[in-house]
Every structure is written in C-alpha cells, then in structure tokens.
Design a protein around this motif. Structure first.
Motif: not given
Length: 534
Positions: A503-507, A91, A274, A276-277, A279-280
């Motif tokens: 960022p990852w939307r549903n994190r 985060e 990126n 998003k990837e 954080q996932k």
C-alpha cells in the motif's frame, strides 16, 4: 454559430484525440487484458483523471445544475460524501481486488460464492448500463451541446430532432473511439480533458460572477450570497428532495458501491501498475470531487439570479455558458462537456465489453466446447459493443419525456442495480460461511421488494432510506441462511496478484486532509456558513 466557438471546440477535441493516438500508437492490444485493462500499466495520474472525468459526464453538468436551480445545494451531498466512500474503497476494496487478480468486480463473487452468482451480477450490471448509464450519457451530452451551440436553431429543426442528431454523432464517435483504442486510449484522453475541465470551471465562475455583478466580480459574489439564500443550503431538511440524513443511509451505500464496485468506474483502478498507484489515483480523484461544485453547482446558483423563470430547467447550465463566456471559452467548455460525455460513454461501453466477454461469453463458449481464443473474444466483444451503441442511440432521445426530471431519473433507476449488488458483496467480504444460495436469494429479494416500494405501494419513506432498510434486512437474511446452511469449508481469500500490492505509505495523512476539506464544504454551504440568515 460563431466560428470562434466552433474552432475552439474542435481544437481542444482534436488535441485530446491527438495526444491519445500518439501515446498509444505503438501499444499492442491483441488480448482482452491489454484492450480492456490497458495491460495493467496505468499510473496514478491516469487513474485519478479517468475516474474523475468518467464520473463528470454531461449528466452531472445538466442534472446537478438543474437540481440547484430548482431546489438547493443539497445535491452537493452526492459529490462531497463520495470522498469518504472513495477512501473506504482505496483502503479496503482495492487491496482485495488486486490480491485476487480481478479483471471485473464480479470476479470476487465467483471466488467467494460461485460462477452462477458472478453471472447473475454481471447481467445486473449490464442491464444497468443498457437502461441507465449509456442512454443517459448520450442524452445529457446532447442537451448540453444543443444548449451551447443551438443546433436546432442553426439547422432550423425541432428540439427533439436536434437531440437525436447529436446523440447519433456522439454515440458513433464514442463507439469508434472505444472499439479502436481500448482503455488506455480513453484514460490518456481523460488526462488532457481533465486539465481542460479545471480551466473551464475556473472561467465559468470568473465570468459568471462578473456577469452577475455587471462587470464587478465582488458585487457578483455579494449578489449570489445575499439573495435567494435558500438555494445556498446543502443541508437538506426532512421535506427536501435530498434530506441530509440520507448521507448516512442509502447515499453512503450507493457511493461505496459506485466508486468501489461499479465496473466502469473501478476498471481504471484495476488497471493500475500496483496498489500504491491505485490508492494515489483514487485520492487524486477525490481532489477533483472537492473542486467539482465549480462546474456542477455554482453555475446553477448563478442561473437562479439570471433566469428566474426558465421553462426548460435542464438548459440552465448550457444557457449560462452560452451567455456569459467569450466565444473561445464557450468552445473550451463545450469540448470539456463533450469529452466528459465521451469519457463516461467509453468507460461504460468498455466495461460492457469486459463483463460480456469475460464473465458471460467466454464461459458460454467453454461450456459448449467451442474455441475461446483471444482474437475471437475481442472481435465478438466489439460487435456486442457496437450493438449496444445502436440501441442506445435509438432510445436515449426519449428520456426527455420522463416525468420527474432528468437527475431524478438517473438516481431512481441506478438504485435498482446498485445496492443489491453492494449488499451481497459486503456480506461476502465480511463472512466466511455464507453460501452461494444466500447471495442469489438476497439479490432477488432485494430487487423485488425495492421495485414494489417504488411502483406498487408508498412507504412514506425517502427511497434512500428504503435502500438502507433493505440493506440491513437482506444482510440479516443472508446471515440467517449462512447459519442454517453454512459452507462446509471456511472461505479464504485467494492470493493471485499480478501486480505489487504494497500500500501507499503516506496515505493516511492525505486521507485526513481530504476529509477535513469535505466537512468544510458542508459547513460553507449551510446555515452556519453562507446560507445563514443575515
């Protein structure tokens, strides 16, 4: 040695290497970024698998199961509290790293303080890899492989000679893998090995309970949960080796540092396509940590019942694997342990090359007016990696003579390098006017005082509490220096992103779910759960 065990081991190992070779055969790696960061092209499956498997080295298999066998489940706190630390990293730290286009974690220090601070921290990192990471990975793998294959008995040589032989083999293979393949080859292999690790962990638990229950799995579960209950408790008391309170002091600091600042761990996330990837991928690694006790702790609990008087407690895990599993699965687990060791070794060696080449060697060439072309940087970086491997191969077998246990060696030594760096990174992130002088004084003071508390005088405090106290003291010192001699210009974080940082939307939904399971694991292995009195 059973031919089935050997063939199973070779099959899994060769398949992993073959998949890696096939997937990277057309990838050009002629620049430091392509070689050390895989051209910033990793997706979340590769990131999560590689971060998890890099952490799950043979050191963990041997060290944590030995800890459970000799003490209790309180060692589980390191892994479970890692989930919280990893989510903090995903985060807050990863967006910062990718925003400034970092290749190494000390890159932030060069931008926040100065290049000299970056070089000091890079040297601290490299010392940690030389003294702690790379040698212990080789040693832990050798102990596990010898325990499974009984190389000393098979060849009729001493235990020390067998360890030295296996260290030579693993070190040579790992060095060749790293120098020839780079980060992308390592991460692809980790995905394959990660699948094998999940299968192997399930097989150990299944056959372990069946063996303990004389063919009846549920009887084995009852035996484990109804006797020797003191080993089931993950809530360490004040007199335990790991008191529960350390989770909220030094352990939390070390975990955030490890997952968010330790170069050989963070490097996979820095190589993401990126944010998003990234954080996932970190969230996926958290899932792995929640399942990790199947391999890191439960075998130690089963060994308590099967081998009440082990002379060499470090052999608890490999002996259990050798005794309870069918030959085909023994080979699979051996390949997983071997692959985990190679993953950590390769990640450490790859990060050693990155730090040396980008933060020390390249600036040195430029200061001396010598050409720092990419081909030369790659060539000399690989030579340096080979030299580190040779030194580690020579030194690592002697770790067996360390007084205090293997896992204790790992944690004590790593503390000298981790929290000091964490401290100046955090102060640098949270302040705008603290000068480079504060960072240099802070890291020297921290290392000096911590060394004194561990070797010169006894504070009466757990070393993790000492780390937390020093963190507060050094942070206050740096803030005071910042007040007395502030930067002339307020620091602002530069934006030099080379990838998308949306960022990852549903994190948050996934983060919450992971934290609930983490808390549930502590409750399960506590006096309120299966460790309670009947």
């Amino acid at each position: 040695m059973s031919p089935t065990i050997l063939l199973s081991f070779l099959f899994v190992t060769v398949v992993a290497a073959g998949v890696s070779f096939y997937a990277t055969r057309k990838k050009k790696q002629q620049t430091p970024v392509s070689f050390y960061l895989g051209n910033r092209s990793l997706g979340f499956w590769m990131i999560g698998s590689s971060m998890f498997l890099t952490n799950m080295s043979a050191n963990q298999f041997i060290g944590e199961n030995e800890f459970v066998y000799t003490t209790n489940m309180s060692v589980m706190a390191w892994g479970m509290s890692s989930v919280l630390a990893m989510l903090v990293v995903a985060e807050f730290l990863m967006p910062m790293y990718l925003r400034i286009g970092a290749v190494t974690t000390p890159d932030f220090l060069a931008k926040r303080f100065d290049a000299q601070t970056q070089r000091i921290v890079s040297v601290v990192f490299l010392l940690g890899y030389f003294v702690n990471l790379i040698p212990t990975v080789l040693y832990g793998c050798a102990v596990a492989v010898n325990g499974i294959f009984h190389i000393d008995q098979w060849l009729g040589i001493s235990y020390f000679s067998a360890i030295r032989l296996i260290v030579l083999l693993v070190g040579t293979i790992g060095c060749l893998y790293n120098v020839l393949g780079g980060l992308r080859a390592i991460t692809i292999t980790d995905v394959v090995q990660g699948v094998g690790m999940l299968i192997g962990g399930a097989m150990i638990v299944y056959y372990g309970f069946r063996y303990l229950g004389d063919g009846d799995i549920w009887h084995g579960v009852e035996t484990l949960t109804l006797s020797h209950r003191e080993h089931l408790n993950a809530i360490g008391g004040p007199g335990d080796v790991l008191p529960f309170g350390t989770i909220f002091t030094g352990m939390l600091l070390i975990n955030i540092y490890y997952w968010g600042m330790e170069q050989y761990i963070v490097q996979e996330a820095l190589a993401s396509k990126n944010l998003k990837e990234s954080q996932k991928g970190i969230a996926l690694a958290c899932v792995g940590k929640l399942f990790a006790p199947l391999l890191l702790n439960v075998p130690g609990l089963i060994a308590v019942h099967l081998y009440p008087n082990l002379e060499n407690t470090a052999t608890a895990f490999p002996r259990l694997v050798s005794d309870i599993l069918p030959p085909v699965f023994i080979g699979l687990v051996a390949a997983v342990v071997f692959g985990g060791a190679l993953s950590t070794f390769n990640a450490g060696l790859n990060s050693t090359g990155t730090l040396f080449t980008m933060n020390l060697y390249k600036p040195w060439l430029e200061r001396n007016g010598e050409p720092a072309d990419e081909r030369r940087l790659l060539r000399d970086g690989k030579i340096m990696q080979t030299g580190v491997t040779i030194v580690a191969i020579i030194f690592s077998p002697y770790i067996m003579y360390f007084d205090g246990g293997f896992y204790n060696y790992l944690q004590k030594v790593s503390s000298f390098f981790s929290v000091p760096v964490f401290t100046i990174m955090v102060v640098g992130l949270l302040t705008k006017r603290v000068p480079p002088l504060a960072a240099k004084i802070g890291i020297i003071f921290f290392v000096t005082v911590y060394t004194a508390t561990q070797f010169l005088f006894d504070t009466g405090l757990h070393y993790l509490h000492v780390l937390a106290i020093l963190f507060v003291a050094v942070s206050a010192m740096m803030l005071l220096i910042g007040r007395l001699r502030p930067l002339n210009k307020v620091y602002t974080l530069p934006r030099q992103a080379t990838v998308n940082i949306v960022p990852w939307r549903n994190r948050y939904l996934y983060y919450g779910f992971l934290l609930i399971i983490m808390v549930g694991m502590f409750i399960l292995f506590s006096p309120a759960g299966i460790a309670g009195k009947q």
